[in-house]
Design a protein around this motif. Structure first.
Motif, PDB file in Angstrom:
ATOM      1  N   ILE A 150     -29.901   7.943 -26.445  1.00  0.00           N
ATOM      2  CA  ILE A 150     -30.143   7.967 -25.001  1.00  0.00           C
ATOM      3  C   ILE A 150     -30.313   6.555 -24.460  1.00  0.00           C
ATOM      4  O   ILE A 150     -29.756   6.197 -23.419  1.00  0.00           O
ATOM      5  N   LEU A 151     -31.075   5.738 -25.179  1.00  0.00           N
ATOM      6  CA  LEU A 151     -31.249   4.342 -24.768  1.00  0.00           C
ATOM      7  C   LEU A 151     -29.917   3.605 -24.741  1.00  0.00           C
ATOM      8  O   LEU A 151     -29.619   2.869 -23.801  1.00  0.00           O
ATOM      9  N   GLY A 152     -29.122   3.803 -25.784  1.00  0.00           N
ATOM     10  CA  GLY A 152     -27.828   3.136 -25.850  1.00  0.00           C
ATOM     11  C   GLY A 152     -26.899   3.551 -24.728  1.00  0.00           C
ATOM     12  O   GLY A 152     -26.228   2.717 -24.116  1.00  0.00           O
ATOM     13  N   TYR A 153     -26.879   4.859 -24.432  1.00  0.00           N
ATOM     14  CA  TYR A 153     -26.042   5.370 -23.350  1.00  0.00           C
ATOM     15  C   TYR A 153     -26.475   4.764 -22.015  1.00  0.00           C
ATOM     16  O   TYR A 153     -25.643   4.323 -21.210  1.00  0.00           O
ATOM     17  N   SER A 154     -27.791   4.735 -21.774  1.00  0.00           N
ATOM     18  CA  SER A 154     -28.306   4.215 -20.508  1.00  0.00           C
ATOM     19  C   SER A 154     -27.981   2.731 -20.348  1.00  0.00           C
ATOM     20  O   SER A 154     -27.567   2.286 -19.264  1.00  0.00           O
ATOM     21  N   LYS A 155     -28.160   1.968 -21.410  1.00  0.00           N
ATOM     22  CA  LYS A 155     -27.892   0.530 -21.328  1.00  0.00           C
ATOM     23  C   LYS A 155     -26.403   0.262 -21.107  1.00  0.00           C
ATOM     24  O   LYS A 155     -26.039  -0.677 -20.374  1.00  0.00           O
ATOM     25  N   HIS A 156     -25.561   1.078 -21.701  1.00  0.00           N
ATOM     26  CA  HIS A 156     -24.115   0.919 -21.491  1.00  0.00           C
ATOM     27  C   HIS A 156     -23.748   1.217 -20.034  1.00  0.00           C
ATOM     28  O   HIS A 156     -22.968   0.490 -19.417  1.00  0.00           O
ATOM     29  N   GLU A 157     -24.332   2.294 -19.496  1.00  0.00           N
ATOM     30  CA  GLU A 157     -24.071   2.628 -18.085  1.00  0.00           C
ATOM     31  C   GLU A 157     -24.597   1.535 -17.161  1.00  0.00           C
ATOM     32  O   GLU A 157     -23.999   1.248 -16.119  1.00  0.00           O
ATOM     33  N   TRP A 158     -25.708   0.903 -17.549  1.00  0.00           N
ATOM     34  CA  TRP A 158     -26.258  -0.160 -16.704  1.00  0.00           C
ATOM     35  C   TRP A 158     -25.355  -1.395 -16.723  1.00  0.00           C
ATOM     36  O   TRP A 158     -25.178  -2.056 -15.697  1.00  0.00           O
ATOM     37  N   ARG A 159     -24.769  -1.688 -17.878  1.00  0.00           N
ATOM     38  CA  ARG A 159     -23.820  -2.809 -17.934  1.00  0.00           C
ATOM     39  C   ARG A 159     -22.614  -2.523 -17.037  1.00  0.00           C
ATOM     40  O   ARG A 159     -22.095  -3.426 -16.379  1.00  0.00           O
ATOM     41  N   LYS A 160     -22.201  -1.266 -16.997  1.00  0.00           N
ATOM     42  CA  LYS A 160     -21.128  -0.884 -16.066  1.00  0.00           C
ATOM     43  C   LYS A 160     -21.609  -1.017 -14.615  1.00  0.00           C
ATOM     44  O   LYS A 160     -20.849  -1.424 -13.734  1.00  0.00           O
ATOM     45  N   THR A 161     -22.864  -0.657 -14.387  1.00  0.00           N
ATOM     46  CA  THR A 161     -23.454  -0.762 -13.051  1.00  0.00           C
ATOM     47  C   THR A 161     -23.308  -2.171 -12.494  1.00  0.00           C
ATOM     48  O   THR A 161     -22.992  -2.370 -11.316  1.00  0.00           O
ATOM     49  N   LEU A 162     -23.536  -3.153 -13.349  1.00  0.00           N
ATOM     50  CA  LEU A 162     -23.503  -4.562 -12.943  1.00  0.00           C
ATOM     51  C   LEU A 162     -22.108  -5.173 -13.046  1.00  0.00           C
ATOM     52  O   LEU A 162     -21.928  -6.350 -12.721  1.00  0.00           O
ATOM     53  N   GLY A 163     -21.141  -4.383 -13.514  1.00  0.00           N
ATOM     54  CA  GLY A 163     -19.785  -4.905 -13.657  1.00  0.00           C
ATOM     55  C   GLY A 163     -19.583  -5.750 -14.895  1.00  0.00           C
ATOM     56  O   GLY A 163     -18.582  -6.456 -15.021  1.00  0.00           O
ATOM     57  N   LYS A 164     -20.533  -5.671 -15.842  1.00  0.00           N
ATOM     58  CA  LYS A 164     -20.409  -6.456 -17.068  1.00  0.00           C
ATOM     59  C   LYS A 164     -19.498  -5.776 -18.078  1.00  0.00           C
ATOM     60  O   LYS A 164     -19.034  -6.405 -19.026  1.00  0.00           O
ATOM     61  N   VAL A 165     -19.273  -4.490 -17.889  1.00  0.00           N
ATOM     62  CA  VAL A 165     -18.297  -3.740 -18.667  1.00  0.00           C
ATOM     63  C   VAL A 165     -17.316  -3.138 -17.677  1.00  0.00           C
ATOM     64  O   VAL A 165     -17.693  -2.341 -16.821  1.00  0.00           O
ATOM     65  N   THR A 166     -16.071  -3.535 -17.766  1.00  0.00           N
ATOM     66  CA  THR A 166     -15.070  -3.053 -16.805  1.00  0.00           C
ATOM     67  C   THR A 166     -14.111  -2.047 -17.430  1.00  0.00           C
ATOM     68  O   THR A 166     -13.367  -1.386 -16.717  1.00  0.00           O
ATOM     69  N   ARG A 167     -14.139  -1.917 -18.753  1.00  0.00           N
ATOM     70  CA  ARG A 167     -13.260  -0.961 -19.416  1.00  0.00           C
ATOM     71  C   ARG A 167     -13.609   0.458 -18.969  1.00  0.00           C
ATOM     72  O   ARG A 167     -14.763   0.867 -19.004  1.00  0.00           O
ATOM     73  N   ASP A 168     -12.631   1.204 -18.532  1.00  0.00           N
ATOM     74  CA  ASP A 168     -12.808   2.580 -18.053  1.00  0.00           C
ATOM     75  C   ASP A 168     -13.692   2.669 -16.809  1.00  0.00           C
ATOM     76  O   ASP A 168     -14.197   3.748 -16.486  1.00  0.00           O
ATOM     77  N   LEU A 169     -13.885   1.562 -16.107  1.00  0.00           N
ATOM     78  CA  LEU A 169     -14.757   1.583 -14.933  1.00  0.00           C
ATOM     79  C   LEU A 169     -14.081   2.279 -13.754  1.00  0.00           C
ATOM     80  O   LEU A 169     -14.716   2.991 -12.997  1.00  0.00           O
ATOM     81  N   GLY A 170     -12.779   2.081 -13.601  1.00  0.00           N
ATOM     82  CA  GLY A 170     -12.065   2.738 -12.509  1.00  0.00           C
ATOM     83  C   GLY A 170     -12.098   1.922 -11.232  1.00  0.00           C
ATOM     84  O   GLY A 170     -13.063   1.203 -10.968  1.00  0.00           O
ATOM     85  N   GLU A 171     -11.049   2.073 -10.445  1.00  0.00           N
ATOM     86  CA  GLU A 171     -10.920   1.263  -9.225  1.00  0.00           C
ATOM     87  C   GLU A 171     -11.991   1.586  -8.192  1.00  0.00           C
ATOM     88  O   GLU A 171     -12.486   0.704  -7.503  1.00  0.00           O
ATOM     89  N   LYS A 172     -12.371   2.866  -8.084  1.00  0.00           N
ATOM     90  CA  LYS A 172     -13.393   3.246  -7.109  1.00  0.00           C
ATOM     91  C   LYS A 172     -14.709   2.547  -7.403  1.00  0.00           C
ATOM     92  O   LYS A 172     -15.364   2.010  -6.507  1.00  0.00           O
ATOM     93  N   ARG A 173     -15.101   2.534  -8.664  1.00  0.00           N
ATOM     94  CA  ARG A 173     -16.393   1.950  -9.023  1.00  0.00           C
ATOM     95  C   ARG A 173     -16.350   0.428  -8.953  1.00  0.00           C
ATOM     96  O   ARG A 173     -17.352  -0.207  -8.629  1.00  0.00           O
ATOM     97  N   LYS A 174     -15.201  -0.149  -9.235  1.00  0.00           N
ATOM     98  CA  LYS A 174     -15.053  -1.597  -9.050  1.00  0.00           C
ATOM     99  C   LYS A 174     -15.210  -1.947  -7.570  1.00  0.00           C
ATOM    100  O   LYS A 174     -15.812  -2.969  -7.216  1.00  0.00           O
ATOM    101  N   LYS A 175     -14.681  -1.076  -6.713  1.00  0.00           N
ATOM    102  CA  LYS A 175     -14.819  -1.298  -5.275  1.00  0.00           C
ATOM    103  C   LYS A 175     -16.275  -1.165  -4.831  1.00  0.00           C
ATOM    104  O   LYS A 175     -16.745  -1.906  -3.957  1.00  0.00           O
ATOM    105  N   HIS A 176     -17.001  -0.224  -5.439  1.00  0.00           N
ATOM    106  CA  HIS A 176     -18.432  -0.080  -5.129  1.00  0.00           C
ATOM    107  C   HIS A 176     -19.187  -1.372  -5.432  1.00  0.00           C
ATOM    108  O   HIS A 176     -20.071  -1.780  -4.676  1.00  0.00           O
TER     109      HIS A 176
END
Length: 256
Positions: free
Chosen positions: A133-159
């Motif tokens: 659970i911790l690992g999943y949350s931290k990965h989603e947070w890296r996506k939140t900040l744009g530090k992981v862009t793989r599979d992020l999608g254009e909509k979320r990049k625009k957000h």
């Protein structure tokens, strides 16, 4: 093909249509995703997951079945073999753990065998799921900040460009953290999720980043403390889990 016509008013009366004999009456089917969490809206997908104890020819013969998936429009249904579902629990799958705690009003089908398996939740709660659970949350947070862009999608990049963060990923990060904190403190996961109104607003981009960041950091600190205090070196008893699965498979193929 497996199609489920969900009755949202009474999910136990949902209609199952399939040409696959052993999936005509699955041992367990439930609603997951945003409908389960209480954060759904008119555009939300209908996510259904389940598992099935397999006939003897799939357990003893050369036939194999691990999962069946049907993705049609907004409908996303996956049914795993009971063997695979148990392995998912052993490996710390977050979606499998959520299914363990699905409330009655979100359960489409549940056999006696499934009830026995679901009734042994404590066998699976361990250090592994908290770490997962911790690992999943931290990965989603890296996506939140744009530090992981793989599979992020254009909509979320625009957000991220517009708001400074991906609010959909932050929603997942906070939601799963809350799941881990509940599991670690009260031994279960509650649905609809606590704070579902706030999470619904967050999911739609209606919350400023600052309080979200504070909640995330506080949640990580709390869950890491729970991990160290209560779950460090708490392992699953894999032999007992294996015995349980063997017993249930035996009952399924013999009727005893």
């Amino acid at each position: 093909m497996l199609k489920i016509e969900l009755n949202k008013e009474k999910v136990s009366e949902s209609i199952i249509t399939t040409d696959i004999e052993y999936l005509k009456s699955p041992d367990f089917l439930c609603v997951v995703g945003s409908i389960l969490y209480g954060t759904n809206n008119d555009d939300s997908d209908i996510d259904i997951r389940g598992f099935n104890f397999m006939p003897k020819e799939y357990l003893l013969g050369i036939k194999k079945f691990e999962q069946h998936q049907n993705l049609t429009g907004k409908d996303d249904t996956i049914v795993w073999s009971a063997d695979k579902f148990v392995r998912m629990l052993v490996y710390g799958s977050t979606i499998a753990f959520e299914m363990l705690f699905c409330p009655d009003n979100m359960i489409i089908r549940r056999s006696e065998l499934a009830s026995v398996l679901l009734g042994n939740k404590d066998l699976f709660i361990s250090e592994k799921i908290i770490k997962s659970i911790l690992g999943y949350s931290k990965h989603e947070w890296r996506k939140t900040l744009g530090k992981v862009t793989r599979d992020l999608g254009e909509k979320r990049k625009k957000h991220i460009e517009e708001k400074g963060y991906s609010y959909k990923n932050s929603y997942h990060a906070l939601r799963i953290l809350q799941t881990g904190i509940e599991l670690g403190t009260i031994g279960k996961i509650k649905f609809p999720v606590t704070n579902c109104e706030f999470l619904s607003l967050l999911k739609c981009g209606k919350v400023d980043f600052t309080p979200v960041e504070t909640m995330y950091n506080d949640g990580v600190t709390q869950l890491e403390q729970i991990l160290n205090d209560k779950f460090k070196n708490k392992k699953q008893d894999v032999d007992r889990i294996n015995d349980l699965l063997c017993m249930l498979n035996y009952k399924n193929i013999t009727g005893d």
